[in-house]
Each structure stands twice: as structure tokens, then as C-alpha cells.
Motif scaffolding. Structure first.
Motif, mmCIF file in Angstrom:
data_model
loop_
_atom_site.group_PDB
_atom_site.id
_atom_site.type_symbol
_atom_site.label_atom_id
_atom_site.label_comp_id
_atom_site.label_asym_id
_atom_site.label_seq_id
_atom_site.Cartn_x
_atom_site.Cartn_y
_atom_site.Cartn_z
ATOM 1 N N ASP A 145 0.836 -1.197 0.000
ATOM 2 C CA ASP A 145 0.000 0.000 0.000
ATOM 3 C C ASP A 145 0.878 1.257 0.000
ATOM 4 O O ASP A 145 2.029 1.208 0.438
ATOM 5 C CB ASP A 145 -0.856 -0.021 1.279
ATOM 6 C CG ASP A 145 -2.186 0.697 1.098
ATOM 7 O OD1 ASP A 145 -2.366 1.390 0.091
ATOM 8 O OD2 ASP A 145 -3.040 0.546 1.985
ATOM 9 N N ASP A 146 0.320 2.353 -0.475
ATOM 10 C CA ASP A 146 0.994 3.651 -0.411
ATOM 11 C C ASP A 146 2.396 3.614 -1.001
ATOM 12 O O ASP A 146 3.316 4.252 -0.476
ATOM 13 C CB ASP A 146 1.068 4.161 1.041
ATOM 14 C CG ASP A 146 -0.288 4.190 1.711
ATOM 15 O OD1 ASP A 146 -1.292 4.357 1.001
ATOM 16 O OD2 ASP A 146 -0.342 4.031 2.944
ATOM 17 N N ASP A 161 0.707 5.439 -4.410
ATOM 18 C CA ASP A 161 0.118 6.364 -3.455
ATOM 19 C C ASP A 161 -0.578 7.537 -4.141
ATOM 20 O O ASP A 161 -0.149 8.030 -5.179
ATOM 21 C CB ASP A 161 1.179 6.897 -2.496
ATOM 22 C CG ASP A 161 0.531 7.637 -1.347
ATOM 23 O OD1 ASP A 161 -0.164 6.993 -0.553
ATOM 24 O OD2 ASP A 161 0.686 8.876 -1.272
ATOM 25 N N GLU A 207 -4.237 4.680 -6.551
ATOM 26 C CA GLU A 207 -5.199 5.154 -5.552
ATOM 27 C C GLU A 207 -5.497 6.636 -5.775
ATOM 28 O O GLU A 207 -4.677 7.367 -6.321
ATOM 29 C CB GLU A 207 -4.681 5.099 -4.117
ATOM 30 C CG GLU A 207 -3.641 4.144 -3.724
ATOM 31 C CD GLU A 207 -3.341 4.261 -2.221
ATOM 32 O OE1 GLU A 207 -3.779 3.349 -1.532
ATOM 33 O OE2 GLU A 207 -2.681 5.214 -1.753
HETATM 34 MG MG MG Z 1 -2.754 5.834 0.637
#
Ligand code: MG
Ligand code: C2E
Ligand code: MG
Ligand code: MG
Length: 292
Positions: free
Chosen positions: A180-181, A203, A237
Motif C-alpha cells: 500500500d501507499d 500512493d 489510488e
Molecule cells: Mg494511501
């Protein structure tokens, strides 16, 4: 004079500490009460396959509905729950709940959906995580590959040998692991070299900058290529505009998630959304009509 100022600043500092400790304690008991009273709930944000325009998965995001009716975002309580260790209980609840609903959502969508669940580094350090995951998958109407665990680089920071072992074990069970990110940490590249993962999530900060910053546009492209070169899929995202989506599509990004496509929804609202085929497949880009 300097001395008294010094003493003053010390006094201020310890007051601050005291306040912090008190609020931590207050928060801890509020969180314990919230667990007992079932005040947590999950919202789900749809994730779309960029080339087909169809929904491919969901990300479960936790919320806390407080006694006064106000809803707290994870930023307001997850860090504290991590500090006190309560994130173990809360995180396990989120995992179980998300897995118990993915069958229902998949039936509503007409295809098996992927369910992404965020896992805190604190949970990741617990030996019980593997059993909790197995239990969640086995006791629900889902295939292991439908579950995707989202971890941040924080997971890999302290004892990376154990983290590596845990990730390997999870993937052996057929469950997917996403980073993630991606791009916000200290050594994203080093982790990519070391840990086998199924997916990278670019991200939001990079996606946000795509339209205005040539650098960010180049970086998302580089991250997508990098992900593909280690056989991972890539999700962007925080897609908020049609132009960002168009760029990402050109760059070969696999999946996209963001307010432009769909906002996180409560379970009941999501089922309705999924049942409405036109909305489920109404893709902002000009795409061939999907087969229902
Ligand atoms: Mg994020
Ligand atoms: P994340 O995993 O990176 O989740 C994406 C966050 O971006 C979510 O915020 C989502 O609502 C938000 N978002 C999605 N699309 C857009 C967009 O187009 N624009 C903007 N501005 N934001 C967008 P949320 O729900 O507040 O969650 C924040 C973070 O809290 C998550 O970041 C995740 O790290 C953590 N979190 C959420 N649920 C859980 C959980 O069950 N357990 C743990 N340990 N952490 C969680
Ligand atoms: Mg996430
Ligand atoms: Mg994320």
C-alpha cells in the motif's frame, strides 16, 4: 532569566506529556467500549479494472460510529489503537467482517470480487495473524485468491526476516499481498527487491500530481513499469479526475480506485450499487459495453 524560561519550557513540556497520557488513556477506554458496543463498521470502495472498465474488487475501510452519532475516520483512532495494541482485536474484526461479506457482494456483482483488507504492522508482528487469516477464509464463502492483504512498508521495518517469512506463508495459502501507499516510504525499491508481492498500490500523492507535475506523471509510469517487471499488478489510488484515469490507462495501469470512480459505501448501499448493472459498468472512459 534564561533559567526561568528553561524551567517554564520544561513545565510546559511535562504538562503536554500529561495531557497526552490522559488522552491516550481516555482513548484506550473509549476504544474498548467501542469494541464491546460494536461501534465499528466497514465501508467498501470499489476498485476497477482500467482496461475493461469493470469492477474488479473492493477495499474495506474502517469507520467508528461514536455514541453521539459522529463518524470517525481511521486517522483519528487507528494510530492510537496501534499504540495500545487494541488494533489486534479491531483488525481481526475487520478481517472477519470483510471476508463474511465478500460472497454477498460477489453475487450482487455477478463476478467473484477481490476483497482488500488493510493490515497494521502491529497485527503483522503477531504469530496469530496466519491463523486468523486462514480462519476468515475457510469459514466464509470465498476462495483464498479473493483476499488481498494490504501492507505498508512499516510492516517490513523492524524484523524483516520474520516479515518475509510471514508474507511467503500468506502467499503460499493463495492469498494475495499488496504493498500500500507505494512510493511514500524510505526504500520502496529495496522492499520490492526483497519481498515477493502480488500488487503495488501507487500512493495518491503521485496520482494527484499527474496533471500538473511532469515529474509525477513520469513517476507513475515508472512505478507501473517497475511493478510489472516484478510480476505485480498495479493499482492507482486516489483517482479524482477523468484526465488522471486517461493517463493511467495510457501508462498501462491495471486497476484504479478513487472518488472519480466510486466513493466508499456502506454494505447495504454497495449491494444496491452492484445490483444496478448499468452503474457498476458505467465507465467514464469510452469503453465497449461490457457483457452483463
Ligand atoms: Mg494511501
Ligand atoms: P489507504 O489504505 O491508503 O486507503 C485509501 C484512503 O484513501 C481511504 O481513506 C479512502 O477513503 C481514501 N480515498 C480513496 N479514494 C480517494 C480519492 O479519490 N481522493 C481522496 N482524497 N481520498 C481517497 P480512509 O478510509 O480515511 O483510510 C485512511 C487509511 O486508514 C487507509 O489508507 C489505511 O491505511 C487505514 N485503514 C483503513 N481501514 C483500516 C483497517 O481496517 N485497518 C487498518 N490497520 N488500517 C486501516
Ligand atoms: Mg489500503
Ligand atoms: Mg493505500
Amino acid at each position: 532569566k534564561a533559567k526561568s524560561r528553561g524551567r517554564n519550557s520544561i513545565a510546559v513540556f511535562s504538562n503536554e506529556l500529561e495531557k497526552e497520557a490522559t488522552s491516550l488513556l481516555a482513548m484506550d477506554s473509549a476504544l474498548r467500549r467501542a469494541i464491546k458496543r460494536n461501534e465499528f463498521f466497514l465501508v467498501y470502495q470499489p476498485i476497477f479494472n482500467v482496461s475493461t472498465g469493470r469492477i474488479s474488487g473492493l477495499e474495506a475501510l474502517i469507520r467508528w460510529q461514536q455514541a453521539d452519532g459522529s463518524v470517525l475516520l481511521p486517522a483519528g483512532f487507528v494510530p492510537l489503537a496501534e499504540e495500545t495494541g487494541l488494533i489486534l482485536k479491531i483488525g481481526e474484526w475487520a478481517l472477519r467482517t470483510a471476508c463474511s461479506q465478500v460472497g454477498l457482494f460477489s453475487r450482487a456483482a455477478g463476478i467473484p470480487l477481490r476483497m482488500a483488507v488493510n493490515i497494521s504492522p502491529v497485527q503483522f508482528r503477531e504469530a496469530t495473524l496466519i491463523d486468523a487469516i486462514r480462519e476468515a477464509v475457510d469459514s466464509n464463502d470465498m476462495a483464498p485468491h479473493q483476499l488481498e492483504l494490504e501492507v505498508t512498508e512499516g510492516v517490513l521495518l523492524d524484523s524483516s526476516d520474520e516479515a518475509e517469512e510471514t508474507i511467503t506463508q500468506i502467499r503460499k495459502m493463495g492469498i494475495q499481498v499488496a504493498m500500500d501507499d507505494f512510493g511514500t516510504g524510505y526504500s520502496s525499491l529495496g522492499y520490492l527487491k526483497r519481498f515477493p508481492i502480488d500488487r503495488l498500490k501507487i500512493d495518491r500523492s503521485f496520482v494527484t500530481g499527474m496533471e500538473s507535475t511532469q515529474n509525477d506523471l513520469a513517476l507513475t509510469e515508472a512505478v507501473i513499469k517497475m511493478g510489472h517487471s516484478v510480476n505485480a499488478k498495479v493499482t492507482a489510488e486516489g483517482v479524482e479526475t477523468a484526465l488522471q484515469l486517461k493517463y493511467l490507462s495510457k501508462q498501462g495501469c491495471d486497476d484504479a480506485q478513487g472518488f472519480y470512480l466510486a466513493k466508499p459505501m456502506r454494505a447495504e448501499q454497495l449491494v444496491e450499487y452492484l445490483l444496478t448493472g448499468s452503474r457498476r459498468t458505467a465507465y467514464p472512459l469510452a469503453m465497449p459495453a461490457p457483457v452483463a
